[in-house]
Scaffold this active site. Sequence first.
Site, PDB file in Angstrom:
ATOM      1  N   LYS A 152      49.527  45.789  50.795  1.00 44.10           N
ATOM      2  CA  LYS A 152      49.359  45.446  49.380  1.00 44.10           C
ATOM      3  C   LYS A 152      50.690  45.606  48.646  1.00 44.10           C
ATOM      4  CE  LYS A 152      46.182  46.580  45.530  1.00 44.10           C
ATOM      5  NZ  LYS A 152      45.054  47.460  45.144  1.00 44.10           N
ATOM      6  N   SER A 170      38.821  49.188  44.866  1.00 37.86           N
ATOM      7  CA  SER A 170      39.692  48.057  45.187  1.00 37.86           C
ATOM      8  C   SER A 170      39.864  47.737  46.665  1.00 37.86           C
ATOM      9  CB  SER A 170      41.070  48.264  44.573  1.00 37.86           C
ATOM     10  OG  SER A 170      41.032  47.878  43.227  1.00 37.86           O
ATOM     11  N   SER A 175      41.002  45.121  43.489  1.00 36.99           N
ATOM     12  CA  SER A 175      42.292  44.487  43.285  1.00 36.99           C
ATOM     13  C   SER A 175      43.036  44.135  44.572  1.00 36.99           C
ATOM     14  CB  SER A 175      43.181  45.408  42.450  1.00 36.99           C
ATOM     15  OG  SER A 175      43.405  46.621  43.142  1.00 36.99           O
TER      16      SER A 175
END
Length: 480
Positions: free
Chosen positions: A78, A177, A153
Site C-alpha cells: 500500500k 481498511s 482504503s
Amino acid sequence: MSLRTAAALREQVVSGQRDPKSIVRDSHAAADVADRTNKLNIFLARDPAVSERHAAAAATKMGDAEPGLLLGVPVAIKDNIATLDLTTSCGSRILEGYVSPWEATAVTRLREAGAVIVGKTNMDEFAMGSSTENSAYGPTRNPVAPHTVPGGSSGGSAAAVAAGIVPISYGSETGGSVRQPAAFCGVVGVKPTYGRVSRFGLVAFASSLDQIGVFGATVDDAALGLAAVAGYDQHDATSARHSVPDYRAAAGGSLKGVVIGRPKEYFPASLEPEMRARCERAFDAFRSLGAEVRDVSLPHTEYAIPVYYIIAPAEASSNLARFDGVRYGLRLQGDGLRGMYEATRSKGFGAEVTRRIMLGTYVLSAGYYDAYYRKAMQVRSCIAADFRAVFEGGVHLLFTPTTPSPAFAFGAKADPYEMYLSDIYTVTANLAGVPAMSQPIGRMGGLPVGGQLIAPHFGEREMFAAAYALERALGEEAHR
Ligand code: GLN
C-alpha cells in the site's frame, strides 16, 4: 490450490525450479493487463527495474540452509508504507512524487524474507475511505466486478491479489481498511492485534488504531504473509514483545471444543437475508467441524461508528499537521508563511481528508473536548470491555459478516455518512485492539461476501486455525 499461491511459488524457488526474476516478470505482465488493458488502476508506482533488483537479491539466497519465508514471492504494498526506491504518496497530491528517506520495518523484513516488491498500490487518500474513490489518482476498480468499488482504503492491495498479480499484499487498518476490501474482492484479509506488526514507516492516520495488515489469496498465504512481518521492532515503541507463534502450524487442526460466538448486534433484523444465509452456512460448517456456536452480546456495538468517527479524525488532525509545505512534498506559494500553509494544505488535501481534519480539530478544541473526545474515549473502553467479557466468558472466537453488504457501484455512497456505515462491523476490532480477519464465504448477486473472525489479543493462531478449517470445509462454496 493453484500454483499461484505464495507457498507454492516459494517451494518452486527453493527447489530451484523457478527463478525469482521470471516470477516477478509474470507479475508485471499481469499488472500490465490489469492496469493498461483493463484500466483497474491498481498501482500508483511500479518499476520492473526495481523488482529485478529485489529478485536478483532473492536469487542469491536460493541456496540458503534456511530459505526466507517469502523467497521469490512477489508482493504489493500500500502506498502509505514507506519504500526506498518507489514513491510513497498515500494517494494524495500533497505527497505526489515523494520518496521516503526511510524504509518501513515491514518492508525491510519482507526483503529479508526474500520477497520481491512489484509496486505500490492505490488507496483512499491517507487511508480515509471505504471505496478507494478518495484517491487523488482516481479509483481502483474491483477485478471481480469492475463496475463496483474494490472497497478501501487498501483497495489497490486487495485488487492486486484478486487480479492474480501477487499472492500476498500489504495494507493498513485503522477501521477495516484491509478486511472490508478483502471481503469486496473475494480474498483473505487480516488485521493483526494492535502492536503485532511494526508501524515504523507506516504513515500515521490515527495512531491508537493503526496497524499494518495483510491480504492473501488463501488463508495460508495470509498466515505466511503475516509471519514474515510480525514481531517486535525497536523502532516502534508500540510494537509488542510477544513471541510470534507459527501461524501456519494452525492448519489442519480440529475445532473440537472451540466455542464460536455469534454476536447478536452483528445480525440485526435488517441484515440482508442472503448475507445472513452465507453466515449461517459458515456457522453450520463450524459446527460440523466440532465447534460450538454460542449466541453472545456486545452491547456497546451501536456506538462504534460515532466513537470511531470522533477518535480517528481527532488523531488524524494532529498527525496530518506535519504536511505543511515545509517538511514534505507539495509547497504552494501564498501570502507569507500562513498563506503558504493555506495554499498548500487546501490544494494538497482532498475533500474527505479536509473534512476529517476539520472534524478532528473541532472535537479536540477547548469546550468540545470533554463533550466529544473524552466521551468517545470512555465509550471506547466500554466497547473493549464488551470483547473482554465475552472472551473471558468462555468464548474463543467471534464470527460475523465483515460488511453489511457486498461491493457497491461507484458513486453509490456519495453521502459521507453512508460511506462511514460500511465500516459498522469492522471498526470495533480496531477500537478494542483485537485481531480480526475476513475470508470469502460465498457470493450474493454474483459479488463476493466476507465472513469475519475476531479473536482475543494475540489470538491470531487460534483465529487462523478456525479460518483454515472454514476454508477447507467450504471449499468451492466460498466463492459461490
Ligand atoms: N473506512 C474507514 C475510514 O475511512 C477505515 C479506514 C482505514 O481502516 N484506514 O476511516
